[in-house]
Design a protein around this motif. Structure first.
Motif, short mmCIF file in Angstrom:
data_model
loop_
_atom_site.label_atom_id
_atom_site.label_comp_id
_atom_site.label_asym_id
_atom_site.label_seq_id
_atom_site.Cartn_x
_atom_site.Cartn_y
_atom_site.Cartn_z
N PRO A 1 0.83 -1.21 0.00
CA PRO A 1 0.00 0.00 0.00
C PRO A 1 0.87 1.26 0.00
N PRO A 2 0.26 2.41 -0.28
CA PRO A 2 1.04 3.65 -0.30
C PRO A 2 1.67 3.93 1.07
N SER A 3 2.86 4.51 1.05
CA SER A 3 3.51 4.87 2.30
C SER A 3 2.86 6.12 2.89
N GLU A 4 3.12 6.36 4.16
CA GLU A 4 2.57 7.56 4.81
C GLU A 4 3.05 8.82 4.10
N ALA A 5 4.31 8.83 3.68
CA ALA A 5 4.85 10.00 2.99
C ALA A 5 4.14 10.23 1.66
N GLU A 6 3.85 9.14 0.94
CA GLU A 6 3.14 9.26 -0.33
C GLU A 6 1.74 9.80 -0.12
N VAL A 7 1.06 9.31 0.90
CA VAL A 7 -0.30 9.77 1.18
C VAL A 7 -0.30 11.25 1.53
N LEU A 8 0.64 11.65 2.40
CA LEU A 8 0.71 13.06 2.80
C LEU A 8 1.01 13.97 1.60
N ALA A 9 1.88 13.52 0.72
CA ALA A 9 2.20 14.31 -0.47
C ALA A 9 0.98 14.43 -1.38
N THR A 10 0.21 13.36 -1.47
CA THR A 10 -0.99 13.38 -2.30
C THR A 10 -2.05 14.28 -1.70
N VAL A 11 -2.22 14.21 -0.40
CA VAL A 11 -3.16 15.09 0.29
C VAL A 11 -2.79 16.55 0.06
N ASP A 12 -1.52 16.87 0.20
CA ASP A 12 -1.06 18.25 -0.02
C ASP A 12 -1.35 18.69 -1.45
N HIS A 13 -1.12 17.80 -2.41
CA HIS A 13 -1.35 18.14 -3.82
C HIS A 13 -2.83 18.38 -4.09
N VAL A 14 -3.69 17.50 -3.58
CA VAL A 14 -5.13 17.65 -3.79
C VAL A 14 -5.63 18.91 -3.09
N ASP A 15 -5.18 19.14 -1.86
CA ASP A 15 -5.61 20.34 -1.13
C ASP A 15 -5.22 21.61 -1.88
N ALA A 16 -4.04 21.62 -2.46
CA ALA A 16 -3.61 22.80 -3.22
C ALA A 16 -4.52 23.06 -4.41
N GLN A 17 -4.94 21.98 -5.07
CA GLN A 17 -5.86 22.11 -6.20
C GLN A 17 -7.22 22.63 -5.73
N LEU A 18 -7.72 22.08 -4.64
CA LEU A 18 -9.03 22.50 -4.13
C LEU A 18 -9.00 23.93 -3.60
N ASP A 19 -7.87 24.35 -3.03
CA ASP A 19 -7.75 25.70 -2.50
C ASP A 19 -8.02 26.76 -3.56
N ARG A 20 -7.61 26.45 -4.78
CA ARG A 20 -7.76 27.45 -5.85
C ARG A 20 -8.76 27.04 -6.92
N CYS A 21 -9.66 26.11 -6.59
CA CYS A 21 -10.60 25.61 -7.61
C CYS A 21 -11.69 26.61 -7.97
N GLY A 22 -11.98 27.56 -7.09
CA GLY A 22 -13.00 28.55 -7.40
C GLY A 22 -14.42 28.10 -7.18
N VAL A 23 -14.62 26.89 -6.67
CA VAL A 23 -15.97 26.38 -6.38
C VAL A 23 -16.15 26.37 -4.87
N PRO A 24 -17.10 27.13 -4.34
CA PRO A 24 -17.30 27.19 -2.89
C PRO A 24 -17.97 25.92 -2.36
#
Length: 312
Positions: free
Chosen positions: A177-200
């Motif tokens: 399964p994915p490592s903790e570091a991989e999961v955290l990096a993915t969470v950060d990447h998704v959060d960054a996308q959602l932060d600027r998605c423009g959909v409330p």
């Protein structure tokens, strides 16, 4: 026999067909719906090209669809073939277009992310009961994720993000399964996308999820002994329980995920990435639960085609 229309949605992970006709009340009457897991997006994120094996799988599915369209009496002029994220990203997309043209007699259209989002919204809301508004429709695909917020028949905000289950699995969640570091990096990447998605997302009072990641999560939550479309459509998953389910799936190996009775074997290796996306959306959305719809972009495409025919 009523006039029949058809749509093909060629995505990053699957290719799907819907044959339908207009009912007396104006709603769609489904005649046939099929899905083939072809993984068209295999390696596209890394190479920028559609892999020959992926094209071969996709063309084999197109040949099956051609036979079905003939059986159902769907004329080529009443078929729309839509290609989404993988085809948008590939340098050799013309190979896909030529193969589709040869087998189905139509031109494949690469829709923009914004049109994909709008079609997904129209299809999703067509299949659910009256809901508290605003309604957020989320389509987690293999290469992209569409987010559309609407109210009283109009779109308030919508976007298509380059985060999808296949894309994130190949790029960030490589462990099994994915490592903790991989999961955290993915969470950060998704959060960054959602932060600027423009959909409330916090404004949503109803949250509707469509496509394979969402439907698979519903089936797993219900503990279905096999995938059952009728039991999935219209089902609900409380938001916090959904977050726990997503977290649990991310922690499992592909073999463990394949042991889930309702899991499609070809979805097991990418569902973890889809779960990260869903969990991060759930952390922000205002609605108390997820409503899962089996009507989606295919239904939106056919509804639009019927409407165009009626105006002629």
């Amino acid at each position: 026999m009523s006039t029949r229309f058809a749509a093909v949605d060629c995505g990053t992970n699957s290719i799907r067909l819907l044959v339908a006709e207009a009912g007396p009340d104006g709603r769609l009457v489904e005649v046939d719906r099929r899905l083939e897991m072809v993984r068209l997006g295999q390696g596209v994120d890394a190479t920028g090209e559609l892999h020959p094996d992926a094209l071969a799988r996709t063309f084999a599915a197109c040949e099956q669809f051609a036979e079905l369209l003939d059986q159902h009496g769907v004329a080529p002029e009443r078929l729309r073939f839509v290609a989404t994220s993988a085809a948008r990203d590939a340098r050799n997309g013309e190979q896909l277009f030529a193969g589709v043209r040869e087998r189905l007699g139509v031109e494949a259209e690469v829709v923009t992310g914004s049109e994909e989002a709008l079609l997904s919204y129209a299809g999703a809301v067509s299949g659910i009961a009256a809901a508290e508004e605003p309604v957020l429709v989320v389509d987690v695909g293999g290469g992209s994720t569409e987010l559309v917020l609407g109210e009283r028949g109009r779109i308030l905000a919508g976007t298509s993000l380059d985060i999808g289950s296949v894309r994130l699995r190949e790029r960030l969640l490589r462990g099994d399964p994915p490592s903790e570091a991989e999961v955290l990096a993915t969470v950060d990447h998704v959060d960054a996308q959602l932060d600027r998605c423009g959909v409330p997302l916090e404004r949503a009072r109803t949250w509707v999820g469509v496509a394979g990641t969402m439907t698979t999560l519903s089936a797993a939550y219900q503990g279905l002994p096999r995938y059952d479309r009728e039991r999935v459509h219209g089902s609900t998953v409380p938001r916090e329980e959904l977050r726990l389910l997503c977290t649990s799936m991310v922690q499992r190996s592909v073999r463990q995920l394949r042991d889930i009775p309702s899991m499609h074997p070809m979805r097991a290796d990418v569902i973890s990435a889809g779960c990260v996306i869903v969990e991060r959306i759930a952390a922000r959305v205002g609605a108390p639960e997820l409503v899962v719809s089996e009507t989606d972009i295919l239904d939106g495409i056919v509804l639009e085609r019927i409407s165009q025919e009626a105006r002629r």
